[in-house]
Motif scaffolding. Structure first.
Motif, short mmCIF file in Angstrom:
data_model
loop_
_atom_site.label_atom_id
_atom_site.label_comp_id
_atom_site.label_asym_id
_atom_site.label_seq_id
_atom_site.Cartn_x
_atom_site.Cartn_y
_atom_site.Cartn_z
N CYS A 35 1.02 -1.12 -0.15
CA CYS A 35 -0.02 0.07 -0.08
C CYS A 35 0.88 1.29 -0.56
O CYS A 35 0.81 2.42 -0.91
CB CYS A 35 -0.66 0.18 0.81
N SER A 39 0.66 3.84 -3.49
CA SER A 39 0.26 5.56 -2.99
C SER A 39 1.68 6.09 -2.87
O SER A 39 0.90 7.36 -3.77
CB SER A 39 0.07 5.04 -1.41
N VAL A 115 -7.39 -5.15 1.69
CA VAL A 115 -6.89 -5.24 0.75
C VAL A 115 -6.63 -6.94 0.24
O VAL A 115 -6.61 -7.29 -1.08
CB VAL A 115 -5.31 -5.01 -0.09
N THR A 145 -5.13 -0.09 -4.97
CA THR A 145 -5.56 1.12 -4.98
C THR A 145 -7.00 2.14 -4.89
O THR A 145 -7.50 1.97 -4.19
CB THR A 145 -5.26 2.32 -6.68
N LEU A 148 -7.44 0.34 -1.35
CA LEU A 148 -6.78 1.86 -0.02
C LEU A 148 -7.18 3.11 -0.84
O LEU A 148 -8.02 3.49 0.80
CB LEU A 148 -5.05 1.82 -1.06
#
Length: 164
Positions: A35, A39, A115, A145, A148
C-alpha cells in the motif's frame, strides 16, 4: 498435540501453509508495504479532516464575539471563526505512506482485510515479490489502489489528492 505428532509431512506442510496465510503479522506487513509503494508511486496525499478543531475555533470566536459585542458580536464572531476554522483545517495534505505507517494496529488490520480480499488468490513469499506481482499487473494494481482509496475515504474520512 503438536505438528510433529501428526506424522504426516503433507498434513504438516498444509497446516503450516494455512497458518502463514492466515493473516499473520508478516503478511500484514507485506500488504502495508504494498500500500505504501502504490501510494508513493501514484504520489497520493491525503488530508485527514479535523472538523473538531474547526468547530472549536468557530464556537470559541462566536462566544468571544458575543461577550464583546452582544448579539451582533455573536454573528460576526461566528462568521470570522467559521472562516478561521476552515482555513486551519484545510490544506494539511500529507503523503499517504506516512499516514499508513502511523495507523494503529486495529486500523492496519482493517486495511489489510480490504486489500487481502483483492489479493485472495495471489501467492507470494515476501513484500518484494508481492509488490512486483501487483505492480506488474495493471488490473490488480487498480483493484488494490481502489481498495486502498476506499479505506482512506470511508474509514479515515480523508480527502485524497493525486500528484500536485
Amino acid at each position: 498435540m503438536g505438528l510433529s505428532s501428526l506424522g504426516n509431512t503433507k498434513v504438516e506442510s498444509t497446516v503450516l501453509h494455512e497458518c502463514l496465510n492466515a493473516g499473520m503479522a508478516p503478511r500484514m506487513d507485506d500488504v502495508m508495504r504494498l500500500c505504501c509503494e502504490i501510494s508513493a508511486h501514484d504520489e497520493i496525499k491525503v488530508a485527514v479532516k479535523n472538523s473538531t478543531k474547526g468547530a472549536l475555533v468557530a464556537g470559541g470566536t462566536a462566544f468571544v464575539g458575543g461577550l464583546l459585542g452582544g448579539p451582533p458580536g455573536i454573528a460576526v464572531g461566528g462568521a470570522v471563526g467559521g472562516l478561521l476554522g476552515s482555513w486551519l483545517t484545510s490544506g494539511q495534505f500529507r503523503p499517504l505512506p506516512q499516514i499508513l505507517m502511523e495507523l494503529p494496529p486495529a486500523q492496519q488490520q482493517q486495511l489489510y482485510d480490504q486489500v487481502a480480499a483483492v489479493l485472495n488468490n495471489l501467492d507470494w513469499m515476501d513484500a518484494a515479490q508481492l509488490i512486483a506481482l501487483v505492480m506488474g499487473n495493471a488490473t490488480l494494481q487498480q483493484q488494490v489502489t481502489a481498495a486502498l482509496l476506499s479505506y482512506v475515504t470511508k474509514e479515515l474520512r480523508s480527502e485524497v489528492r493525486y500528484k500536485d
